[in-house]
Write a protein that holds these residues in place. Structure first.
Motif, mmCIF file in Angstrom:
data_model
loop_
_atom_site.group_PDB
_atom_site.id
_atom_site.type_symbol
_atom_site.label_atom_id
_atom_site.label_comp_id
_atom_site.label_asym_id
_atom_site.label_seq_id
_atom_site.Cartn_x
_atom_site.Cartn_y
_atom_site.Cartn_z
ATOM 1 N N MET A 13 0.814 -1.218 0.000
ATOM 2 C CA MET A 13 0.000 0.000 0.000
ATOM 3 C C MET A 13 0.843 1.261 0.000
ATOM 4 S SD MET A 13 -3.466 -0.402 2.223
ATOM 5 C CE MET A 13 -2.642 -0.817 3.765
ATOM 6 N N GLN A 14 1.899 1.294 0.823
ATOM 7 C CA GLN A 14 2.567 2.585 0.992
ATOM 8 C C GLN A 14 4.076 2.555 1.218
ATOM 9 O OE1 GLN A 14 1.127 4.494 4.646
ATOM 10 N NE2 GLN A 14 0.247 2.542 5.280
ATOM 11 N N PHE A 15 4.700 1.398 1.148
ATOM 12 C CA PHE A 15 6.122 1.382 1.478
ATOM 13 C C PHE A 15 7.005 0.781 0.385
ATOM 14 C CE2 PHE A 15 4.127 1.316 5.790
ATOM 15 C CZ PHE A 15 4.557 2.577 6.173
ATOM 16 N N CYS A 16 6.470 0.578 -0.801
ATOM 17 C CA CYS A 16 7.298 0.104 -1.909
ATOM 18 C C CYS A 16 7.813 1.309 -2.692
ATOM 19 C CB CYS A 16 6.495 -0.816 -2.834
ATOM 20 S SG CYS A 16 6.117 -2.428 -2.106
ATOM 21 N N ASP A 17 9.106 1.346 -2.940
ATOM 22 C CA ASP A 17 9.715 2.504 -3.591
ATOM 23 C C ASP A 17 9.633 2.454 -5.113
ATOM 24 O OD1 ASP A 17 10.430 3.630 -1.136
ATOM 25 O OD2 ASP A 17 12.288 2.445 -1.058
ATOM 26 N N ILE A 33 7.303 -7.664 -6.699
ATOM 27 C CA ILE A 33 7.986 -8.747 -5.981
ATOM 28 C C ILE A 33 7.249 -9.077 -4.678
ATOM 29 C CG2 ILE A 33 10.090 -9.350 -4.721
ATOM 30 C CD1 ILE A 33 11.658 -7.749 -6.817
ATOM 31 N N VAL A 34 6.897 -8.035 -3.905
ATOM 32 C CA VAL A 34 6.221 -8.247 -2.628
ATOM 33 C C VAL A 34 4.837 -8.840 -2.852
ATOM 34 C CG1 VAL A 34 5.300 -7.116 -0.568
ATOM 35 C CG2 VAL A 34 7.500 -6.389 -1.507
ATOM 36 N N TRP A 35 4.126 -8.337 -3.853
ATOM 37 C CA TRP A 35 2.767 -8.838 -4.140
ATOM 38 C C TRP A 35 2.810 -10.317 -4.538
ATOM 39 C CZ3 TRP A 35 -1.955 -6.609 -3.487
ATOM 40 C CH2 TRP A 35 -3.053 -7.276 -4.054
ATOM 41 N N ASP A 83 -6.395 -17.511 -6.533
ATOM 42 C CA ASP A 83 -7.782 -17.465 -7.022
ATOM 43 C C ASP A 83 -8.675 -16.566 -6.168
ATOM 44 O OD1 ASP A 83 -7.179 -19.302 -9.070
ATOM 45 O OD2 ASP A 83 -7.445 -20.991 -7.687
ATOM 46 N N HIS A 84 -8.082 -15.751 -5.332
ATOM 47 C CA HIS A 84 -8.866 -14.888 -4.449
ATOM 48 C C HIS A 84 -9.425 -13.715 -5.252
ATOM 49 C CE1 HIS A 84 -10.040 -12.446 -1.017
ATOM 50 N NE2 HIS A 84 -9.799 -13.492 -0.234
ATOM 51 N N SER A 85 -10.758 -13.664 -5.406
ATOM 52 C CA SER A 85 -11.385 -12.676 -6.280
ATOM 53 C C SER A 85 -11.172 -11.241 -5.811
ATOM 54 C CB SER A 85 -12.889 -12.966 -6.408
ATOM 55 O OG SER A 85 -13.511 -12.966 -5.142
ATOM 56 N N TRP A 86 -11.214 -11.021 -4.475
ATOM 57 C CA TRP A 86 -11.057 -9.660 -3.970
ATOM 58 C C TRP A 86 -9.647 -9.139 -4.239
ATOM 59 C CZ3 TRP A 86 -8.165 -7.470 0.188
ATOM 60 C CH2 TRP A 86 -8.516 -6.147 0.488
ATOM 61 N N LEU A 87 -8.644 -9.981 -3.992
ATOM 62 C CA LEU A 87 -7.259 -9.565 -4.231
ATOM 63 C C LEU A 87 -6.995 -9.356 -5.724
ATOM 64 C CD1 LEU A 87 -5.307 -11.756 -1.665
ATOM 65 C CD2 LEU A 87 -5.605 -9.275 -1.626
ATOM 66 N N LYS A 88 -7.657 -10.142 -6.569
ATOM 67 C CA LYS A 88 -7.521 -9.928 -8.009
ATOM 68 C C LYS A 88 -8.037 -8.544 -8.391
ATOM 69 C CE LYS A 88 -7.765 -14.694 -9.743
ATOM 70 N NZ LYS A 88 -8.584 -15.645 -10.558
ATOM 71 N N TYR A 135 -6.766 -2.650 -9.734
ATOM 72 C CA TYR A 135 -6.870 -1.207 -9.495
ATOM 73 C C TYR A 135 -5.751 -0.700 -8.567
ATOM 74 C CZ TYR A 135 -11.477 -1.736 -11.576
ATOM 75 O OH TYR A 135 -12.517 -2.011 -12.434
ATOM 76 N N ARG A 136 -4.597 -1.349 -8.606
ATOM 77 C CA ARG A 136 -3.495 -1.010 -7.702
ATOM 78 C C ARG A 136 -3.033 0.439 -7.872
ATOM 79 N NH1 ARG A 136 -2.121 -4.184 -11.809
ATOM 80 N NH2 ARG A 136 -0.293 -3.737 -13.129
ATOM 81 N N HIS A 137 -3.219 0.996 -9.071
ATOM 82 C CA HIS A 137 -2.791 2.371 -9.305
ATOM 83 C C HIS A 137 -3.617 3.378 -8.505
ATOM 84 C CE1 HIS A 137 -1.241 0.172 -12.822
ATOM 85 N NE2 HIS A 137 -0.297 1.111 -12.869
ATOM 86 N N LYS A 138 -4.767 2.945 -7.993
ATOM 87 C CA LYS A 138 -5.639 3.863 -7.261
ATOM 88 C C LYS A 138 -5.387 3.870 -5.754
ATOM 89 C CE LYS A 138 -9.484 3.887 -10.541
ATOM 90 N NZ LYS A 138 -10.949 3.727 -10.720
ATOM 91 N N TRP A 139 -4.731 2.814 -5.242
ATOM 92 C CA TRP A 139 -4.578 2.744 -3.792
ATOM 93 C C TRP A 139 -3.135 2.600 -3.314
ATOM 94 C CZ3 TRP A 139 -2.293 -1.805 -2.379
ATOM 95 C CH2 TRP A 139 -2.465 -2.913 -3.229
ATOM 96 N N SER A 140 -2.226 2.230 -4.168
ATOM 97 C CA SER A 140 -0.828 2.073 -3.753
ATOM 98 C C SER A 140 -0.051 3.355 -4.043
ATOM 99 C CB SER A 140 -0.171 0.892 -4.469
ATOM 100 O OG SER A 140 1.206 0.829 -4.157
#
Length: 293
Positions: free
Chosen positions: A140-144, A151-153, A164-169, A174-179
């Motif tokens: 969320m907030q500590f990857c440079d 890598i972390v994801w 296969d986790h639908s929520w994490l998919k 939309y990672r650009h909106k929250w990370s």
């Protein structure tokens, strides 16, 4: 002999009428406090002497209506199980289970309706593994860099078997909106929303008290749950079909936030941003060196 001014207190003169009883029941089920309900009926009757009953009578009436004789005779745990059995027959996705202690006594219970099952399948368990939480927080907030994020994801997904986790998919999509990794090109003054969801104790403050039976608590919680879902549907509709009013028109940062945040989260962000602009300098800023604020 009873004084005329106290005659309304006689047992023979007291009775909760059908209309009054329906008002008591409906307003109590709506979560209105008993004192407020009585005050309303008292005003409607033009005074306590015309009410026809006292507080004790109203308590007895509600106990009779909400509990019923069979519930008292058979026991609270039994009545709760009967309620769960009825729901499981009426709702295909309803599930319930109970746990007994070593003495064969009712220990705890679990239940969920169909909507809760769908929510769980999408969002997953609320009991988050500390290691998972740490990796997700880092994403969320500590990857440079985007490389570090990937890598972390990937490690998080592999380590906990969440391919296969639908929520994490959806979150990854939309990672650009929250990370913060993907927002280095946008100025935000390092602002982050700090408000948290209401605590369980707070949202359940109207769910009863220690005198409530199990059955009463479950019924009350179901009422609260319905209100949560109604509020969510209304908020979803509002966010999909309306845009928040922007305090500073044509401000790029606020326009971008309004396009990606829900209305409620946008207002928090806007308030934080506006407040951050109210800065007083201890000395005039210079073109070089550090500035003390």
């Amino acid at each position: 002999m009873v004084d005329g001014s106290q005659r309304y207190l006689l047992r023979s003169a007291r009775k909760v009428s059908y209309a009054q009883g329906e008002t008591l029941r409906a307003m109590s089920e709506a979560g209105i406090k008993h004192f407020s309900v009585l005050s309303y009926i008292e005003i409607d009757s033009h005074g306590v002497k015309n009410l026809g009953f006292i507080r004790k009578d109203s308590n007895n009436y509600l106990n009779c209506v909400t509990k019923g004789h069979s519930r008292v005779e058979n026991g609270d745990a039994f009545e709760l199980m009967q309620s769960f059995k009825t729901k499981s027959n009426d709702e295909d996705l309803f599930y319930w289970d109970i746990q007994m202690d070593e003495n064969g006594c009712f220990s705890n219970f679990f239940y969920r309706d169909g909507r809760a099952r769908v929510d769980y399948e999408y969002f997953g368990s609320l009991n988050v593994n500390p290691a998972f939480k740490g990796m997700f927080t880092k994403c969320m907030q500590f990857c440079d860099s985007e490389e570090e994020f990937n890598i972390v994801w990937a490690k998080m997904i592999d380590e906990f078997g969440l391919h296969d986790h639908s929520w994490l998919k959806g979150m990854h999509k939309y990672r650009h909106k929250w990370s913060t990794t993907f927002s280095t090109d946008k100025f935000c003054a390092r602002l982050k929303a700090t408000s948290r969801s209401e605590s369980t104790n707070f949202v359940l403050k109207d769910g009863g008290n220690k005198t409530f039976t199990l059955f009463e608590f479950v019924k009350k919680f179901e009422t609260i749950q319905k209100r949560w879902r109604t509020n969510k549907n209304e908020e979803d509709y509002r966010c999909r079909h309306t845009m928040p009013s922007i305090v500073v028109k044509n401000q790029p940062l606020l326009q971008h936030a309004a396009s990606v945040y829900t209305i409620e989260i946008y207002k928090i962000f806007e308030n934080e941003l506006v407040n951050s602009l109210n800065i007083e300098f201890d000395s005039l800023p210079s073109l070089s060196g550090s500035v003390e604020v």
